[in-house]
Design a protein around this motif. Structure first.
Motif, PDB file in Angstrom:
ATOM      1  N   PRO A 100    -104.780  61.314   5.668  1.00  0.00           N
ATOM      2  CA  PRO A 100    -104.975  60.470   6.850  1.00  0.00           C
ATOM      3  C   PRO A 100    -105.598  59.131   6.468  1.00  0.00           C
ATOM      4  N   THR A 101    -105.199  58.072   7.182  1.00  0.00           N
ATOM      5  CA  THR A 101    -105.745  56.743   6.902  1.00  0.00           C
ATOM      6  C   THR A 101    -106.438  56.135   8.111  1.00  0.00           C
ATOM      7  N   ASP A 102    -105.933  56.404   9.320  1.00  0.00           N
ATOM      8  CA  ASP A 102    -106.573  55.798  10.483  1.00  0.00           C
ATOM      9  C   ASP A 102    -107.827  56.607  10.842  1.00  0.00           C
ATOM     10  N   PRO A 103    -108.823  55.951  11.439  1.00  0.00           N
ATOM     11  CA  PRO A 103    -110.114  56.612  11.713  1.00  0.00           C
ATOM     12  C   PRO A 103    -110.004  57.889  12.531  1.00  0.00           C
ATOM     13  N   GLU A 104    -109.099  57.904  13.521  1.00  0.00           N
ATOM     14  CA  GLU A 104    -108.979  59.094  14.361  1.00  0.00           C
ATOM     15  C   GLU A 104    -108.459  60.285  13.562  1.00  0.00           C
ATOM     16  N   ALA A 105    -107.495  60.035  12.705  1.00  0.00           N
ATOM     17  CA  ALA A 105    -106.941  61.120  11.891  1.00  0.00           C
ATOM     18  C   ALA A 105    -107.963  61.624  10.884  1.00  0.00           C
TER      19      ALA A 105
END
Length: 214
Positions: A100-105
């Motif tokens: 995961p790369t985005d903060p939510e993921a």
């Protein structure tokens, strides 16, 4: 050692697994890797399973081609899986599963890891992790245990060492960081649990120590 990639070979037979492991670690082994197999791949055997750890996907895939040939030559039945280590989730995921790369993921994967650790602690009946504090004396260790107990934080001491159980790594790290601020100069570390110590405690008092990280 960099072991971001792993081949899991299930031979369905412990004898075959040991034979494959010994073959892979033999110095005279012929293969298509650039250098010695032992220099690029770490091999371990556990029952029917052989595990090969490498630093890159290319190395893992090259090792996989060699292993497929060895298995075919011996007419063995085997299941081979290539996985990739996800540091946030702290578990092996299928090779095609991106990190995961985005903060939510990232937050979701971290929450899943914490939930898995807490569930495993509950299933085993003892904490997955512990915070180890090296005090200056037995007296200091006992005082720290008593102080933690007033906060409903289960702890014990073995001479001058205080052990504090935690059901997940984030809780353990948060508590260790807090204690480093309160007890400067002491050696404080987060480790996997010492089961032989915690199994003697009645019940499972660590259910209350599973959410210090928020």
């Amino acid at each position: 050692m960099n072991d971001d990639w792993r081949l899991h070979i299930d031979l369905h037979d412990e004898g075959f697994a040991h034979r494959l492991g010994e073959t892979l670690q033999a110095e005279e082994l012929e293969h298509d890797l650039e250098r010695s197999f032992a220099d690029k791949v770490v091999v371990s055997v556990d029952g029917n399973d052989v595990f090969c750890y490498t630093g890159t996907r290319a190395q893992a895939e090259a090792a996989g081609r060699l292993i497929d040939k060895l298995i075919a030559d011996q007419h063995w039945q085997a299941d081979v899986e290539l996985t990739h280590w996800h540091p946030t989730a702290e578990r092996w995921e299928p090779a095609g599963e991106p990190e995961p790369t985005d903060p939510e993921a990232v937050a979701r994967e971290r929450a899943e890891r914490v939930a898995d650790e807490r569930a495993e602690s509950a299933e085993k009946g003892y904490p997955e992790y512990e915070v180890r504090v090296q005090c200056a004396s037995r007296h200091d260790a006992r005082q720290l245990v008593e102080r933690l107990e007033t906060e409903d934080i289960p702890a014990m001491h073995r001479w001058s060492v205080v052990l504090i159980g935690a059901n997940d790594s984030e809780t353990a790290e948060a508590l260790a960081e807090r204690l480093r601020g309160e007890l400067p100069g002491l050696e404080i570390a987060v480790e996997l649990n010492s089961r032989d110590v915690w199994k003697d405690m009645p019940g499972n008092p660590f259910a209350v120590l599973g959410g210090l990280a928020g």
